[in-house]
Design a protein around this motif. Structure first.
Motif, PDB file in Angstrom:
ATOM      1  N   ALA A  61     -23.227  -1.528  25.904  1.00  0.00           N
ATOM      2  CA  ALA A  61     -23.831  -0.830  27.041  1.00  0.00           C
ATOM      3  C   ALA A  61     -25.150  -1.486  27.431  1.00  0.00           C
ATOM      4  O   ALA A  61     -25.474  -1.633  28.620  1.00  0.00           O
ATOM      5  N   ALA A  62     -25.914  -1.902  26.411  1.00  0.00           N
ATOM      6  CA  ALA A  62     -27.187  -2.565  26.692  1.00  0.00           C
ATOM      7  C   ALA A  62     -26.955  -3.898  27.378  1.00  0.00           C
ATOM      8  O   ALA A  62     -27.667  -4.269  28.336  1.00  0.00           O
ATOM      9  N   LEU A  63     -25.950  -4.651  26.920  1.00  0.00           N
ATOM     10  CA  LEU A  63     -25.662  -5.948  27.528  1.00  0.00           C
ATOM     11  C   LEU A  63     -25.166  -5.766  28.962  1.00  0.00           C
ATOM     12  O   LEU A  63     -25.508  -6.556  29.851  1.00  0.00           O
ATOM     13  N   ALA A  64     -24.385  -4.719  29.194  1.00  0.00           N
ATOM     14  CA  ALA A  64     -23.918  -4.435  30.554  1.00  0.00           C
ATOM     15  C   ALA A  64     -25.094  -4.093  31.474  1.00  0.00           C
ATOM     16  O   ALA A  64     -25.149  -4.524  32.641  1.00  0.00           O
ATOM     17  N   ALA A  65     -26.057  -3.326  30.953  1.00  0.00           N
ATOM     18  CA  ALA A  65     -27.247  -3.004  31.746  1.00  0.00           C
ATOM     19  C   ALA A  65     -28.054  -4.266  32.044  1.00  0.00           C
ATOM     20  O   ALA A  65     -28.583  -4.433  33.157  1.00  0.00           O
ATOM     21  N   TYR A  66     -28.137  -5.137  31.044  1.00  0.00           N
ATOM     22  CA  TYR A  66     -28.840  -6.418  31.256  1.00  0.00           C
ATOM     23  C   TYR A  66     -28.138  -7.237  32.331  1.00  0.00           C
ATOM     24  O   TYR A  66     -28.781  -7.769  33.246  1.00  0.00           O
ATOM     25  N   ASP A  67     -26.807  -7.333  32.241  1.00  0.00           N
ATOM     26  CA  ASP A  67     -26.049  -8.116  33.233  1.00  0.00           C
ATOM     27  C   ASP A  67     -26.279  -7.582  34.646  1.00  0.00           C
ATOM     28  O   ASP A  67     -26.437  -8.362  35.595  1.00  0.00           O
ATOM     29  N   GLU A  68     -26.267  -6.264  34.774  1.00  0.00           N
ATOM     30  CA  GLU A  68     -26.463  -5.682  36.104  1.00  0.00           C
ATOM     31  C   GLU A  68     -27.865  -5.985  36.627  1.00  0.00           C
ATOM     32  O   GLU A  68     -28.049  -6.338  37.791  1.00  0.00           O
ATOM     33  N   ALA A  69     -28.873  -5.876  35.763  1.00  0.00           N
ATOM     34  CA  ALA A  69     -30.258  -6.103  36.183  1.00  0.00           C
ATOM     35  C   ALA A  69     -30.487  -7.545  36.597  1.00  0.00           C
ATOM     36  O   ALA A  69     -31.033  -7.815  37.678  1.00  0.00           O
ATOM     37  N   VAL A  70     -30.055  -8.510  35.766  1.00  0.00           N
ATOM     38  CA  VAL A  70     -30.298  -9.906  36.122  1.00  0.00           C
ATOM     39  C   VAL A  70     -29.415 -10.327  37.297  1.00  0.00           C
ATOM     40  O   VAL A  70     -29.783 -11.210  38.076  1.00  0.00           O
TER      41      VAL A  70
END
Length: 555
Positions: free
Chosen positions: A43-52
């Motif tokens: 979930a954290a990596l998905a949030a990172y992907d969306e942000a960048v």
């Protein structure tokens, strides 16, 4: 304070209130985000992907709206935001149990350390990395991305440093000048300021002490920022500068001194698009085609046929005007290319870069020369070819033989002090020399050209650097062969005159700088240029050299 002093990079005068750029994200928003239940790794990596992804998309939108250097820099920043290596580093920290914001920060700092160790242009990308971190963090915590506020009145932008996304979107009607505490003459701030025509001073260490709203007069030619000058006098000086700039915009070429000494003014280009734009400027060809910039994101070497088309796209716009100087791959150090450069060098700036890559991989150079020769034949454009990072006469001789075997004109770059000291010998085996003042300065002064704390040493007006340029130019005069300058020094109108006085026959620069240089050279005689050269060479430091040349040329 009466004045703040830094390194001048874009000449011009501007007067206005200080507008400070702040890059902080609301501590309350960050605290609220960190107080939420921790996300699992996926979930954290998905949030990172969306942000960048959102950050990269913003860069790409700005790039689509811009052009030239600004668009190129923003496109590179978008690629850095989506970099797989950066993502892998974030995942590694998340897997170790590090919270998302801390994992992002740790990954950015890891890459920043690598870039700083590489030095040069890669060290400059640390600013871009940290800008990406701030923007991604803002996206994650639900804040707007930080950046430059929109001025209500024409203002002088003052910042610790400016990221590409900040400078590329500036409105020259509302931002009249740039002053930064960090950065050097080849920073992204300087590059984009040149394109926008904004007076710019970098490396002004006391700029952070300037208070919001205080009125300043920025002199981009001297690097001096005057605090609260007399308003009427400042307005008069700015008006005189504006009149001079209007005269500059009307300059159409060709390059020559007031008494008729020809001075070829050429463009620095990176690809077919930049070549097409440069061909619209009053230039007499291309003095530096940086071939490596076409391959920075390539994992495999392109075929000779693919290289031929890339090179031909740069040559075609100049089919009816002048010649094009092609530089073979200047890869390594701050410009790593996956299929060419060596990984893990302890000191890459002094390692296997430029021509040295061909020592154990001769096919790399041979295939590039084949592609260049094919492009020259296809387009019919006069094509000169030069090698970077040449240190010995033997290297120059071997390179020249390969170039001549393909029917092209060979030359080498003078970036290593040994090449300058042996310039007369170099010209026995090649047909021209081109001085790359950016690298020549950092190697002569033993100072990374991106190190803000050493900006006083990495100034091309350094007497030691000017002495090496003079030695090289004199060798060209004796041999009756051309010697050009293609580093940032060529874009400085006053220094350009001194270079002509030393015997330099061509000046290559960003197309946006050509009119200012051509106009200044056209206002002075050959004798004045020679006097300017003597004055600069006799000075004790860069500031003294600038002042002495201003006295000779401007009275």
């Amino acid at each position: 304070m009466l004045t703040v002093t830094g390194t001048p990079v874009v000449p011009g005068l501007a007067h206005g209130p200080v507008l400070c750029v702040r890059t902080e994200i609301s501590p309350a928003a960050v605290a609220a985000f960190e107080a939420r239940p921790a996300l699992d790794e996926e979930a954290a990596l998905a949030a990172y992907d969306e942000a960048v992804g959102q950050v990269a998309a913003g860069f790409e939108r700005r790039a689509a709206e811009g052009s030239g250097a600004a668009a190129e820099v923003l496109t590179a920043s978008a690629g850095l935001a989506r970099d797989k290596g950066l993502r892998s580093a974030v995942r590694k920290h998340l897997r170790a149990g590090t919270p998302l914001l801390a994992a992002l920060h740790a990954a950015v700092e890891q890459f920043a350390g690598v870039f700083e160790q590489m030095g040069g242009l890669m060290a400059e990308r640390v600013t871009d990395l940290r800008d990406i971190e701030r923007r991604a963090t803002a996206r994650l915590v639900g804040e707007s991305e930080p950046g430059v506020p929109v001025p209500e009145v024409p203002s002088v932008l003052v910042a610790e440093d400016l990221a590409p996304a900040d400078t590329a979107g500036l409105d020259p009607r509302l931002v009249v000048a740039l002053v930064t505490e960090r950065g050097g003459p080849t920073s992204h701030t300087a590059i984009i300021a040149r394109q926008l025509g904004l007076p710019c001073v970098v490396g002004a260490t006391r700029a952070g002490d300037l208070e919001e709203g205080v009125r300043v007069l920025v002199d981009g030619a001297t690097g001096v920022v005057e605090v609260e000058p007399d308003a009427d006098e400042a307005a008069a000086r700015v008006a005189r500068d504006a009149a001079l700039r209007a005269e500059v915009e009307g300059w159409r070429g060709p390059g020559a001194t007031a008494d008729g000494l020809p001075v070829k003014l050429l463009a620095n280009v990176a690809d077919g698009d930049s070549a097409a734009r440069a061909a619209q400027a009053p230039v007499q060809g291309v003095g530096l085609f940086r071939t490596e910039l076409s391959f920075l994101n390539r994992s495999e070497e392109p075929s000779v046929e693919e290289q031929t088309e890339i090179y031909a796209s740069v040559l075609r716009p100049f089919a009816d005007a002048g010649h094009v100087v092609v530089r073979t791959l200047d890869a390594g150090s701050d410009k790593p290319i996956a299929f060419a450069t060596h990984a893990g060098e302890e000191n890459p700036a002094l390692g296997v870069r430029g021509l040295r890559l061909a020592f154990d991989n001769p096919g790399l150079l041979e295939r590039q020369l084949d592609g260049i020769a094919a492009a020259a034949s296809e387009t019919g454009v006069e094509t000169w070819v030069m090698a970077p990072m040449v240190a010995t006469v033997a290297e120059a001789r071997d390179f020249a033989e390969q170039v001549r075997a393909r029917g092209l004109k060979p030359g080498v770059m003078v970036e290593v002090p040994s090449a300058a000291l042996l310039a007369h010998r170099m010209l026995e085996v090649v047909d021209f020399l081109s001085i790359g003042t950016n690298d020549l300065t950092q190697y002569t002064m033993a100072a990374d050209r991106m190190a803000t704390d050493l900006a006083h040493l990495t100034d091309p007006w350094q007497p030691a650097v000017l002495q090496l340029i003079a030695i090289t130019a004199h060798a060209g005069t004796q041999a009756g062969k051309p010697v050009g300058v293609c580093g940032e020094a060529a874009a400085d109108p006053l220094l350009a005159c001194a270079l002509v006085g030393m015997g330099v026959t061509s000046l290559s620069m960003a197309a946006a700088a050509v009119r200012a240089v051509g106009s200044q050279v056209g206002r002075v005689t050959q004798r004045q240029c020679e006097e300017a050269a003597e004055a600069a060479l006799s000075a004790d430091d860069p500031a003294g050299a600038r002042e002495a040349v201003r006295g000779v040329l401007l009275g």
